[in-house]
Design a protein around this motif. Structure first.
Motif, PDB file in Angstrom:
ATOM      1  N   SER A 164     -34.689 -36.726 -21.890  1.00 24.12           N
ATOM      2  CA  SER A 164     -33.837 -38.065 -22.204  1.00 24.12           C
ATOM      3  C   SER A 164     -33.953 -38.922 -21.347  1.00 24.12           C
ATOM      4  CB  SER A 164     -32.731 -37.197 -22.399  1.00 24.12           C
ATOM      5  OG  SER A 164     -32.282 -36.428 -23.438  1.00 24.12           O
ATOM      6  N   ALA A 165     -34.284 -38.638 -19.903  1.00 23.45           N
ATOM      7  CA  ALA A 165     -34.130 -39.540 -19.088  1.00 23.45           C
ATOM      8  C   ALA A 165     -35.608 -40.552 -19.103  1.00 23.45           C
ATOM      9  CB  ALA A 165     -34.017 -38.840 -17.561  1.00 23.45           C
ATOM     10  N   GLY A 166     -36.584 -40.040 -19.770  1.00 20.78           N
ATOM     11  CA  GLY A 166     -37.678 -40.796 -19.908  1.00 20.78           C
ATOM     12  C   GLY A 166     -39.067 -40.128 -19.545  1.00 20.78           C
ATOM     13  N   ALA A 167     -39.038 -38.924 -19.224  1.00 25.57           N
ATOM     14  CA  ALA A 167     -40.221 -38.262 -18.872  1.00 25.57           C
ATOM     15  C   ALA A 167     -40.920 -37.903 -20.353  1.00 25.57           C
ATOM     16  CB  ALA A 167     -39.978 -36.787 -18.340  1.00 25.57           C
ATOM     17  N   ASP A 168     -42.442 -38.031 -20.216  1.00 24.08           N
ATOM     18  CA  ASP A 168     -42.873 -37.654 -21.153  1.00 24.08           C
ATOM     19  C   ASP A 168     -43.443 -36.232 -21.656  1.00 24.08           C
ATOM     20  OD1 ASP A 168     -43.793 -40.529 -21.851  1.00 24.08           O
ATOM     21  OD2 ASP A 168     -45.067 -40.507 -19.957  1.00 24.08           O
ATOM     22  N   ALA A 169     -43.162 -35.508 -20.460  1.00 26.81           N
ATOM     23  CA  ALA A 169     -43.353 -33.885 -20.876  1.00 26.81           C
ATOM     24  C   ALA A 169     -42.646 -33.261 -19.522  1.00 26.81           C
ATOM     25  CB  ALA A 169     -44.828 -33.510 -20.547  1.00 26.81           C
ATOM     26  N   ILE A 170     -42.605 -31.922 -19.706  1.00 25.11           N
ATOM     27  CA  ILE A 170     -42.031 -31.003 -18.410  1.00 25.11           C
ATOM     28  C   ILE A 170     -43.095 -30.064 -18.053  1.00 25.11           C
ATOM     29  CG2 ILE A 170     -39.702 -31.376 -19.290  1.00 25.11           C
ATOM     30  CD1 ILE A 170     -39.710 -28.671 -20.423  1.00 25.11           C
ATOM     31  N   ALA A 171     -42.899 -29.702 -16.669  1.00 27.64           N
ATOM     32  CA  ALA A 171     -43.737 -28.650 -16.193  1.00 27.64           C
ATOM     33  C   ALA A 171     -42.902 -27.527 -15.770  1.00 27.64           C
ATOM     34  CB  ALA A 171     -44.654 -29.118 -15.005  1.00 27.64           C
ATOM     35  N   LEU A 172     -43.218 -26.472 -16.000  1.00 27.77           N
ATOM     36  CA  LEU A 172     -42.412 -25.089 -15.644  1.00 27.77           C
ATOM     37  C   LEU A 172     -43.151 -24.288 -14.685  1.00 27.77           C
ATOM     38  CD1 LEU A 172     -41.466 -24.015 -19.299  1.00 27.77           C
ATOM     39  CD2 LEU A 172     -39.947 -25.528 -17.575  1.00 27.77           C
ATOM     40  N   LEU A 173     -42.568 -23.765 -13.672  1.00 22.68           N
ATOM     41  CA  LEU A 173     -43.093 -22.605 -12.906  1.00 22.68           C
ATOM     42  C   LEU A 173     -41.903 -21.496 -12.591  1.00 22.68           C
ATOM     43  CD1 LEU A 173     -45.075 -22.126 -10.836  1.00 22.68           C
ATOM     44  CD2 LEU A 173     -44.146 -23.592  -9.317  1.00 22.68           C
ATOM     45  N   GLY A 174     -40.838 -22.042 -11.880  1.00 23.98           N
ATOM     46  CA  GLY A 174     -40.027 -20.454 -11.386  1.00 23.98           C
ATOM     47  C   GLY A 174     -39.128 -20.169 -12.493  1.00 23.98           C
ATOM     48  N   ALA A 175     -38.915 -21.037 -13.600  1.00 24.84           N
ATOM     49  CA  ALA A 175     -38.095 -20.701 -14.721  1.00 24.84           C
ATOM     50  C   ALA A 175     -38.855 -19.825 -15.611  1.00 24.84           C
ATOM     51  CB  ALA A 175     -37.720 -21.846 -15.676  1.00 24.84           C
ATOM     52  N   VAL A 176     -40.145 -19.848 -15.744  1.00 30.83           N
ATOM     53  CA  VAL A 176     -40.836 -18.771 -16.210  1.00 30.83           C
ATOM     54  C   VAL A 176     -41.209 -17.526 -15.607  1.00 30.83           C
ATOM     55  CG1 VAL A 176     -43.240 -18.209 -17.328  1.00 30.83           C
ATOM     56  CG2 VAL A 176     -41.799 -20.509 -17.878  1.00 30.83           C
ATOM     57  N   TRP A 177     -41.854 -17.854 -14.131  1.00 29.73           N
ATOM     58  CA  TRP A 177     -42.423 -16.680 -13.643  1.00 29.73           C
ATOM     59  C   TRP A 177     -41.407 -15.682 -13.096  1.00 29.73           C
ATOM     60  CZ3 TRP A 177     -46.984 -15.203 -15.179  1.00 29.73           C
ATOM     61  CH2 TRP A 177     -47.744 -16.291 -15.590  1.00 29.73           C
ATOM     62  N   ASN A 178     -40.146 -16.403 -12.467  1.00 34.54           N
ATOM     63  CA  ASN A 178     -39.216 -15.564 -11.926  1.00 34.54           C
ATOM     64  C   ASN A 178     -38.261 -14.932 -12.996  1.00 34.54           C
ATOM     65  OD1 ASN A 178     -40.078 -16.788  -9.648  1.00 34.54           O
ATOM     66  ND2 ASN A 178     -38.224 -17.922  -9.007  1.00 34.54           N
ATOM     67  N   HIS A 179     -38.541 -15.135 -14.077  1.00 31.23           N
ATOM     68  CA  HIS A 179     -37.833 -14.506 -15.194  1.00 31.23           C
ATOM     69  C   HIS A 179     -38.364 -13.237 -15.743  1.00 31.23           C
ATOM     70  CE1 HIS A 179     -35.194 -14.101 -19.051  1.00 31.23           C
ATOM     71  NE2 HIS A 179     -34.686 -15.018 -18.426  1.00 31.23           N
ATOM     72  N   PRO A 180     -37.486 -11.916 -15.981  1.00 32.47           N
ATOM     73  CA  PRO A 180     -38.000 -10.952 -16.661  1.00 32.47           C
ATOM     74  C   PRO A 180     -38.862 -10.895 -17.827  1.00 32.47           C
ATOM     75  CG  PRO A 180     -35.557 -10.901 -16.657  1.00 32.47           C
ATOM     76  CD  PRO A 180     -36.025 -12.236 -15.775  1.00 32.47           C
ATOM     77  N   GLU A 181     -38.327 -11.905 -18.561  1.00 30.39           N
ATOM     78  CA  GLU A 181     -38.911 -12.223 -19.961  1.00 30.39           C
ATOM     79  C   GLU A 181     -39.772 -13.800 -20.073  1.00 30.39           C
ATOM     80  OE1 GLU A 181     -39.228  -9.830 -22.173  1.00 30.39           O
ATOM     81  OE2 GLU A 181     -37.859  -8.304 -21.231  1.00 30.39           O
ATOM     82  N   PRO A 182     -40.719 -13.827 -19.452  1.00 32.60           N
ATOM     83  CA  PRO A 182     -41.360 -15.150 -19.397  1.00 32.60           C
ATOM     84  C   PRO A 182     -41.750 -15.625 -20.620  1.00 32.60           C
ATOM     85  CG  PRO A 182     -43.055 -13.480 -18.383  1.00 32.60           C
ATOM     86  CD  PRO A 182     -41.526 -12.845 -18.652  1.00 32.60           C
ATOM     87  N   ILE A 183     -42.292 -14.954 -21.459  1.00 32.61           N
ATOM     88  CA  ILE A 183     -42.690 -15.417 -22.881  1.00 32.61           C
ATOM     89  C   ILE A 183     -41.459 -15.955 -23.607  1.00 32.61           C
ATOM     90  CG2 ILE A 183     -43.620 -14.793 -25.067  1.00 32.61           C
ATOM     91  CD1 ILE A 183     -45.475 -12.765 -23.350  1.00 32.61           C
TER      92      ILE A 183
END
Length: 200
Positions: A164-183
């Motif tokens: 919403s702030a104007g980025a074209d895309a997002i990149a994920l790292l810790g939100a996926v890999w630090n979670h027990p259910e990354p998928i």
């Protein structure tokens, strides 16, 4: 679009998770494994289904890219400032990293997209971004020739703010890999974001 970065430390069943995410529509996967030997890097990439090579982006081991069938290379900010990317401008799609909106605005069209970080305090790097984040600077963007990808602290609760702030895309790292259910994390966010890969 969602971009996923590899975990800095090995994760159990890492290649299986990567393949599952690519199968579920992950547009781009960044391999950030600076510490690997050439042999280890070859093995890491070969652990990912060869049909997804066009979606892989490597942050290192550029001399192996052609042999591995990787078409996308990512250059750290310090490497970009030293013009290390110039040897790879033909035949590869290039991306880079910046840490201020002013640096992003100064990028030229050789770059397909750039990570701007941290938009929030980092999940994977404790303490990074606590003092200063870049989310509020997104309205100052003037460079529309390069896609802006928000990175840092993005998770299931706040990803929409970045777009919403104007980025074209997002990149994920810790939100996926630090979670027990990354998928599951990826699928939850991906349901709300177009997944196409631009050919630019």
């Amino acid at each position: 679009m969602i971009i996923l970065l590899s975990p800095e430390q090995p994760v159990v069943h890492e290649s299986a998770v990567i393949n599952a995410l690519l199968e579920r529509g992950l547009p781009l996967f960044h391999i950030r494994k600076y510490q690997l030997t050439d042999t280890e890097m070859m093995a890491y990439v070969n652990g990912i289904d060869s049909g997804y090579r066009h979606r892989l982006v490597t942050h290192s081991h550029f001399h192996l890219a052609t042999e591995l069938g990787i078409e996308r290379l990512h250059f750290r900010e310090e490497d970009r400032k030293q013009n290390k990317h110039e040897a790879f401008m033909n035949g590869f799609t290039l991306s880079t990293s910046v840490h201020t909106i002013a640096a992003f605005n100064s990028l030229d069209i050789v770059w397909d997209y750039a990570f701007l970080s941290p938009v929030f305090p980092s999940i994977s790097k404790k303490g990074y971004g606590v003092g200063h984040t870049t989310l509020d600077d997104l309205p100052l963007r003037s460079n529309l020739a390069v896609r802006l990808v928000g990175l840092g602290g993005i998770d299931q609760q706040n990803y929409a703010q970045v777009l919403s702030a104007g980025a074209d895309a997002i990149a994920l790292l810790g939100a996926v890999w630090n979670h027990p259910e990354p998928i599951q994390v990826f699928e939850t966010i991906n349901k709300h974001i177009p997944t196409g890969i631009s050919s630019s």
